[in-house]
Write an enzyme that holds these catalytic residues in place. Structure first.
Site, PDB file in Angstrom:
ATOM      1  N   CYS A 405       0.861  -1.192   0.000  1.00 13.74           N
ATOM      2  CA  CYS A 405       0.000   0.000   0.000  1.00 13.74           C
ATOM      3  C   CYS A 405       0.890   1.233   0.000  1.00 13.74           C
ATOM      4  O   CYS A 405       1.969   1.234   0.594  1.00 13.74           O
ATOM      5  CB  CYS A 405      -0.888   0.027   1.245  1.00 13.74           C
ATOM      6  N   GLU A 439       2.194  -3.643  -5.863  1.00 19.36           N
ATOM      7  CA  GLU A 439       1.104  -4.619  -5.881  1.00 19.36           C
ATOM      8  C   GLU A 439      -0.068  -4.056  -6.672  1.00 19.36           C
ATOM      9  O   GLU A 439      -0.441  -2.900  -6.518  1.00 19.36           O
ATOM     10  CB  GLU A 439       0.680  -4.930  -4.444  1.00 19.36           C
TER      11      GLU A 439
END
Length: 549
Positions: A405, A439
């Site tokens: 994140c 990601e």
């Protein structure tokens, strides 16, 4: 009709209804985009409706009053047909004929929602996984680099072809004709035009990653071409394979199957963090009793949440922290980075995740923070180290993710801190001797930052190549990846995103037009914040040994 609409507002407007809703755009002009009613509540005898604007980002969702609803164009939710019984017995009834008559009597010619223009929130597709695209890690909104996109470009999905197919005959290299399918405006924004009609089919692979790229220099310093030799017929370099669609199995990727009406609605009205008051964009699972408060107070150093200003003041007399817990591994000027172990500092990590979830919709929240490291960027003043943003990463990633994140808090956005966080994540990868990638999927704002960073970093390398003893300088995709720690798939997709790859005289070439070079130089002049590797004090650990957890 007006009387009927008034009756609907009092009786028949239910969750799931759709209708145009009045809102102000970035130019403070009225617009009526189509919206869905997610919830209805009554406060002091006045009905409020929580609306989600269709094809707009959820961060724009809000509570509105009935006077902002266009009731003449109300659409009722479709009733699901009940499954008939084996014997055809009662229990399988069609939808109410009265409701059908009402629905048919309404004027459903609703104007489409106006797409936001430059500077507005980008519309995001609704829970949709796009099909794989050749040589692109994900199908995502096209966003020119380095500037923000216009509305038409932002709303289109960019599918990058393996090779630009064209019937255009290239002129001699001495003329330095720029690529016809890419133009640059005065502000340096690269704008993608309509592609040329397809011609001869080319191979999907644009050369092995280890094959040398020849770089030609010309008298005009603003133009250059990079030649890639075509791959042999039997080239089967698996290490340079075509990346697939975005994986949905990453450590923090949100599982949309569990979405419900609760998590689709913002539950926190306002957050006070230090000297800033933040308006959350999305749902975050703070305790239920705190969601009814007008303001949620957070300690800006330990991120503990409190229900009142008096509780916060009492807490500050006891809280000894003036910086995030963990090790300070970077400091230059007023900018510092702290490395926080999710196992050793569990409370802080969980509070950080709760805060971040207010501004990240595409990620889920783990209360088990043990497998993660958190890198918090702060700004220092006389009162302490104030959080600006952070990124997290897995201690062990099987997918070569160097970011799980990443978030810059809203008060610090559009000031270069996002690229600084990204650059720092790649500096850590360089020290670790690895290549990394974020990601997937990325948020709209995250995609903007990463596309811009990748483009600037790769163009910086290509423009700095110098002739060697009169020979053309050569470089491979692998060498670019090793220098930058950017994964090979991201390097290739960025080159194609910038529309640099073409086919010329039997060779794949990269053409840097004057517009691309000028836009890059202007962008780099504005980029004042950079990571200094000399100020980084970081020793990577071998997390495969479980004893170090």
């Amino acid at each position: 009709m007006t009387k009927m609409a008034d009756n609907f507002s009092a009786v028949d407007i239910v969750e799931g209804c759709r209708l145009p809703v009045l809102r102000k755009n970035q130019e403070h002009e009225d617009e009526w985009p189509l919206a869905e009613i997610l919830s209805v509540k009554e406060v002091s005898g006045r009905k409020l409706f929580y609306v989600h604007y269709i094809d707009f980002n959820k961060r724009l969702d809000e509570w509105v009053t009935v006077d902002r609803l266009d009731l003449k164009k109300l659409q009722f939710p479709k009733k699901e047909a009940k499954t008939p019984t084996k014997n055809g017995l009662p229990g399988s009834r069609p939808s109410s004929p009265e409701r059908e008559v009402v629905r048919k009597s309404l004027d459903l010619n609703i104007p489409p929602a106006t797409a936001p223009s430059r500077g507005k929130t980008l519309p995001t597709p609704k829970r949709k996984v796009e099909p794989p695209a050749p040589l692109a890690p994900q199908v995502s909104p096209a966003t020119p680099v380095p500037s923000l996109p216009s509305s038409a470009e932002a709303s289109q999905a960019s599918v990058f072809p393996a090779v630009r197919e064209t019937n255009t005959t290239f002129k001699a290299r001495e003329e330095h004709e720029p690529i016809s399918s890419l133009t640059t405006q005065q502000n340096g924004t690269a704008r993608r035009l309509i592609p040329a009609p397809p011609g001869r089919k080319r191979k999907a692979n644009c050369g092995g990653a280890d094959e040398m790229i020849k770089v030609l220099q010309y008298n005009k310093p603003q133009s250059a071409s990079v030649f890639l030799p075509p791959p042999p017929e039997d080239s089967q370099d698996s290490s340079d394979g075509i990346p697939t669609a975005p994986r949905m199995t990453g450590s923090l990727v949100s599982d949309r199957s569990h979405d419900d009406i609760i998590t689709r609605m913002k539950n926190i009205e306002c957050i006070e963090l230090g000297r800033h008051r933040l308006k959350p964009w999305y749902f975050s699972p703070y305790p239920q009793e705190l969601t009814t408060l007008p303001i949620l107070y957070l300690c800006e150093f330990c991120l503990k949440y409190l229900k009142s200003l008096k509780c916060l003041q009492r807490h500050l007399t006891k809280c000894n922290l003036r910086h995030p817990p963990g090790n300070e591994i970077y400091r230059k000027g007023t900018i510092s980075f702290f490395e926080i172990d999710g196992r050793k500092n569990k409370n802080y990590s969980q509070n950080l995740c709760l805060l971040a979830k207010c501004f990240l919709d595409h990620k889920t929240l783990y209360y088990d923070t043990d497998p993660f490291l958190f890198y918090v960027m702060t700004e220092y003043d006389s009162k302490g180290f104030h959080i600006v943003g952070y990124f997290s990463k897995e201690k062990e990633s099987t997918e070569d993710y160097n970011v799980a994140c990443i978030l810059t808090l809203p008060p610090y956005q559009r000031r270069g801190y996002g690229k600084l966080l990204i650059e720092f994540s790649y500096e850590l990868s360089k020290v670790e001797g690895k290549t990394g990638t974020p990601e997937k999927p990325l948020s709209d704002l995250g995609l903007l930052s990463y596309r811009s960073y990748w483009s600037q970093t790769i163009l910086e390398i290509l423009m700095d190549l110098k002739p060697d003893n009169g020979e053309r300088p050569q470089i491979t995709i692998n060498e670019i990846s090793e220098i930058t720690s950017v994964k090979k798939e991201d390097v290739i997709s960025t080159l194609q995103y910038l529309n640099l790859i073409n086919y010329y005289k039997g060779q794949y070439i990269l053409t840097l037009s004057e517009e691309i070079v000028d836009g890059h130089e202007r962008a780099m002049q504005k980029r004042h914040l950079r990571i200094d590797p000399k100020c980084l004090h970081f020793t990577p650990k071998d997390w495969s040994k479980r004893g170090k957890w």
